[in-house]
Design a protein around this motif. Structure first.
Motif, PDB file in Angstrom:
ATOM      1  N   HIS A  57       0.788  -1.231   0.000  1.00 44.43           N
ATOM      2  CA  HIS A  57       0.000   0.000   0.000  1.00 44.43           C
ATOM      3  C   HIS A  57       0.828   1.295   0.000  1.00 44.43           C
ATOM      4  O   HIS A  57       0.253   2.367  -0.242  1.00 44.43           O
ATOM      5  N   TRP A  58       2.133   1.233   0.288  1.00 41.53           N
ATOM      6  CA  TRP A  58       2.952   2.438   0.368  1.00 41.53           C
ATOM      7  C   TRP A  58       4.036   2.492  -0.717  1.00 41.53           C
ATOM      8  O   TRP A  58       4.255   3.549  -1.299  1.00 41.53           O
ATOM      9  N   ASP A  59       4.684   1.375  -0.945  1.00 38.18           N
ATOM     10  CA  ASP A  59       5.802   1.376  -1.899  1.00 38.18           C
ATOM     11  C   ASP A  59       5.341   1.841  -3.283  1.00 38.18           C
ATOM     12  O   ASP A  59       4.288   1.413  -3.785  1.00 38.18           O
ATOM     13  N   GLY A  60       6.162   2.725  -3.888  1.00 37.78           N
ATOM     14  CA  GLY A  60       5.868   3.198  -5.235  1.00 37.78           C
ATOM     15  C   GLY A  60       4.823   4.286  -5.313  1.00 37.78           C
ATOM     16  O   GLY A  60       4.509   4.777  -6.396  1.00 37.78           O
ATOM     17  N   LYS A  61       4.253   4.689  -4.165  1.00 39.40           N
ATOM     18  CA  LYS A  61       3.226   5.734  -4.156  1.00 39.40           C
ATOM     19  C   LYS A  61       3.880   7.093  -3.906  1.00 39.40           C
ATOM     20  O   LYS A  61       4.801   7.221  -3.102  1.00 39.40           O
ATOM     21  N   SER A  62       3.390   8.113  -4.594  1.00 37.03           N
ATOM     22  CA  SER A  62       3.891   9.470  -4.351  1.00 37.03           C
ATOM     23  C   SER A  62       3.095  10.157  -3.251  1.00 37.03           C
ATOM     24  O   SER A  62       3.613  11.040  -2.549  1.00 37.03           O
ATOM     25  N   THR A  63       1.826   9.777  -3.104  1.00 38.93           N
ATOM     26  CA  THR A  63       0.998  10.302  -2.008  1.00 38.93           C
ATOM     27  C   THR A  63       0.163   9.155  -1.444  1.00 38.93           C
ATOM     28  O   THR A  63      -0.225   8.235  -2.173  1.00 38.93           O
ATOM     29  N   VAL A  64      -0.119   9.223  -0.154  1.00 39.12           N
ATOM     30  CA  VAL A  64      -1.018   8.259   0.480  1.00 39.12           C
ATOM     31  C   VAL A  64      -1.882   8.988   1.501  1.00 39.12           C
ATOM     32  O   VAL A  64      -1.515  10.063   1.990  1.00 39.12           O
ATOM     33  N   GLU A  65      -3.042   8.394   1.808  1.00 38.56           N
ATOM     34  CA  GLU A  65      -3.901   8.907   2.876  1.00 38.56           C
ATOM     35  C   GLU A  65      -3.661   8.016   4.090  1.00 38.56           C
ATOM     36  O   GLU A  65      -4.018   6.835   4.097  1.00 38.56           O
ATOM     37  N   VAL A  66      -3.073   8.582   5.114  1.00 41.38           N
ATOM     38  CA  VAL A  66      -2.534   7.795   6.224  1.00 41.38           C
ATOM     39  C   VAL A  66      -3.616   7.179   7.099  1.00 41.38           C
ATOM     40  O   VAL A  66      -3.487   6.029   7.529  1.00 41.38           O
ATOM     41  N   TYR A  67      -4.693   7.915   7.365  1.00 37.38           N
ATOM     42  CA  TYR A  67      -5.676   7.428   8.330  1.00 37.38           C
ATOM     43  C   TYR A  67      -6.328   6.127   7.869  1.00 37.38           C
ATOM     44  O   TYR A  67      -6.420   5.162   8.636  1.00 37.38           O
ATOM     45  N   HIS A  68      -6.764   6.072   6.615  1.00 40.09           N
ATOM     46  CA  HIS A  68      -7.368   4.829   6.127  1.00 40.09           C
ATOM     47  C   HIS A  68      -6.359   3.689   6.126  1.00 40.09           C
ATOM     48  O   HIS A  68      -6.692   2.555   6.516  1.00 40.09           O
TER      49      HIS A  68
END
Length: 481
Positions: A167-178
Motif C-alpha cells: 500500500h505504500w511502496d511506489g506511491k507518491s501520495t497516500v492517505e494515512v488514516y485509512h
C-alpha cells in the motif's frame, strides 16, 4: 414511489425519529432521585440534556467550557438520557481509578450495548460489566501478557512490512488514516482470529468496523439515514462475517489443524463457570475486541505520522534511533522484544502525540452506591465520566501545552501521575496497552527507515465526540529514504 408519497415520507420519518428519541431518553432517564447537594452544573435541555453537544463538540471544548463555567473539580450534566457527573483533573482521575468495583462498575452507552448485543445479555442490568467478567476469557491464557506478545512480534513485523509493500511502496501520495485503519485491522484480525493472507476479507472488516465505531457513542435511534442505523447494519454484516469465520475455524480444527488465537480459545475452552460460550456471543466478543483495538491505534499511528512530517528535526531523531536498531540486525531478521525496549525516544514522541490527540477520550462508569466527593453527593445509579481533556493540556502539568514537545518524556521524565493517561489507569487500564505499544513502534520503525514525507493538509479538521476522526483524512507526500 410517487412524489406526493415522498413528500409525506420525510415528515413522517422526522416525526418518528423525534418520538423515538423522546421515548429512549424518557425510558433510560434516572434523574428522579435528586438529593439537594448535587454537584454544580446543568442537565441542559429537557429530555435530551446535553447529549448533542457531547457527541458533536470536541472533548476539549465540551469539558473545558464546563470546567470554567461550573467547577474545575467536577460538574453534572445529562448525556444519553443519563444523569452524569464528569470528574476532572488529576484528583478526579485518581479517585475513579482507586474506587473501581467499590463505588463504580464500567458502563457502556446504550448504543454500544445494542451494537454488541450478546456480550451484555448475562445480567438484568446489561450495561454494567464487572472487571473480572470483562477479562476472564481473553486474559485467561495470557494472550495480552508481555511473555505471550514476545512470540507475536515476528509475525507483527512481517505483516507490517507486507502492508507497506502493498500500500505504500511506489506511491507518491497516500492517505494515512485509512491505511492505518487497514494495518491495525490486519494485525488484530491475525492476533484475535488467526486470519491469514486474506486481503479482501481484511478490507471488508476495515470498512465495516469504521462504520461501527462511528456509532459507538450516538443516540441509538435505528432510523434510516442516522449514524446509528448505518452502524447497526454494519454490525449485522460484521457479525455474519465473524460467524462464517467461526464456522471455517471449527471445520479446520476438526480436521486436526492447530490454532492458537483468542477466538479459538473462546470456542474450545469453558469459562470459569464451566459454560462454553455460544457462537453468537463469541462473535460479539471478537467484534468488541476488534472495535477496542481499531480506532485508538489508528488515530495514534496517523497523528504520529502527521506530527513527525511537520517536525523534521524530531523525525530525524526518531529515524536515527530506528536506523541504529536496523543496523544491528541481520538481513531479513525480524524485530524482537529487546529491539522494542531500545525505542525509548520514539516511545516518548508517541506519548507526546497521544497527549495532544488522546486516542482514548474518556470512559463511563455507573455508581453502585451513594458517595460523597468534594462535599457533593453522587447518587447510586448515576453515571460518572472521566475525560483525558481535563488534564492533558493543563499548563500546570504541561508548560506551553499546545506545543509538540517530546522532551517532556525524554530520559525517563514523566508528567505527574494521572495527567497523561492514553490507555486509562488503575484496575481498568487497557489490557491491550502493551500490544498497542508494540504495534505502534513496529509500524513506526519500518515507516521511518523506508520513507521520508511531508504533510499535504496540516490543518486537517478533527470531527468532535468521543471517537474523533480527521474529517478529510491525513494526506502525505512520500519519497523513499
Amino acid at each position: 414511489m410517487h412524489m406526493e408519497n415522498l413528500n409525506l415520507f420525510f415528515p413522517v420519518s422526522v416525526l418518528f425519529a423525534i418520538c423515538a428519541l423522546l421515548f429512549f431518553v424518557f425510558k433510560h432517564s434516572k434523574s428522579n432521585y435528586k438529593p439537594n447537594n448535587l454537584p454544580p452544573g446543568s442537565f441542559g435541555w429537557p429530555i435530551i440534556g446535553e447529549t448533542f453537544a457531547f457527541i458533536n463538540e470536541t472533548q476539549q471544548r465540551f469539558v473545558g467550557d464546563r470546567m470554567k463555567r461550573h467547577s474545575s473539580k467536577l460538574f453534572k450534566t445529562s448525556i444519553f438520557g443519563e444523569p452524569t457527573v464528569v470528574f476532572c483533573g488529576i484528583s478526579g482521575h485518581k479517585f475513579i481509578s482507586s474506587n473501581e468495583e467499590k463505588l463504580f462498575l464500567a458502563w457502556r452507552p446504550h448504543s454500544m450495548q445494542k451494537l454488541f448485543r450478546s456480550s451484555y445479555q448475562k445480567a438484568a442490568s446489561q450495561a454494567t460489566i464487572p472487571r473480572a467478567d470483562a477479562v476472564q476469557i481473553y486474559r485467561a491464557p495470557g494472550f495480552l501478557k508481555p511473555e505471550a506478545l514476545v512470540r507475536y512480534i515476528e509475525t507483527m513485523d512481517t505483516l507490517v512490512q507486507e502492508h507497506l509493500k502493498l500500500h505504500w511502496d511506489g506511491k507518491s501520495t497516500v492517505e494515512v488514516y485509512h491505511l492505518a485503519q487497514l494495518l491495525v485491522m490486519t494485525l488484530s484480525a491475525r492476533f484475535f482470529t488467526g486470519l491469514e493472507d486474506n486481503h479482501g476479507r481484511t478490507e471488508r472488516f476495515t470498512e465495516l468496523m469504521n462504520i461501527i465505531t462511528s456509532g459507538l457513542h450516538t443516540v441509538p435511534l435505528s432510523v434510516p439515514g442516522t449514524t446509528f442505523y448505518r452502524a447497526m447494519k454494519a454490525a449485522d454484516a460484521m457479525r455474519k462475517e465473524v460467524l462464517l469465520l467461526i464456522k471455517e475455524k471449527k471445520e479446520a480444527m476438526s480436521s486436526g489443524v492447530q490454532m492458537h488465537d483468542i477466538m479459538s480459545f473462546m470456542l474450545f475452552n469453558a469459562d470459569p463457570t464451566g459454560r462454553f460460550v455460544p457462537e453468537n456471543e463469541v462473535a460479539d466478543k471478537i467484534m468488541g475486541l476488534m472495535a477496542g483495538g481499531f480506532h485508538s491505534p489508528s488515530m495514534a499511528t496517523s497523528y504520529l505520522i502527521k506530527y513527525l512530517g511537520e517536525n523534521p528535526e524530531i523525525c530525524d531523531k526518531v529515524r536515527t534511533e530506528q536506523l541504529e536498531i536496523a543496523r544491528s540486525k541481520q538481513s531479513g531478521e525480524a524485530l524482537n522484544w529487546d529491539d522494542m525496549q531500545k525505542m525509548k525516544y520514539s516511545w516518548g514522541v508517541a506519548l507526546e502525540v497521544m497527549r495532544l490527540v488522546p486516542p482514548l477520550q474518556g470512559t463511563f462508569r455507573e455508581v453502585i452506591t451513594d458517595f460523597t466527593y468534594e462535599g457533593y453527593t453522587i447518587p447510586k445509579g448515576w453515571k460518572v465520566y472521566w475525560s483525558a481533556s481535563s488534564t492533558n493540556k493543563i499548563s500546570e502539568y504541561f508548560p506551553a501545552p499546545e506545543e509538540f514537545d517530546p522532551t517532556r518524556f525524554e530520559n525517563g521524565k514523566a508528567p505527574p501521575a494521572y495527567s497523561n493517561i492514553p490507555f486509562g489507569s488503575g484496575p481498568r487500564i487497557c489490557p491491550g496497552k502493551e500490544y498497542a505499544r508494540l504495534q505502534l513502534l513496529c509500524s513506526l520503525h519500518h515507516i521511518v527507515t523506508k520513507y521520508k514525507w511531508d504533510v499535504i493538509n496540516p490543518n486537517v479538521k478533527v470531527a468532535g465526540g468521543m471517537n474523533h476522526v480527521p474529517e478529510e483524512g491525513i494526506h502525505i507526500r512520500l519519497q523513499p529514504c
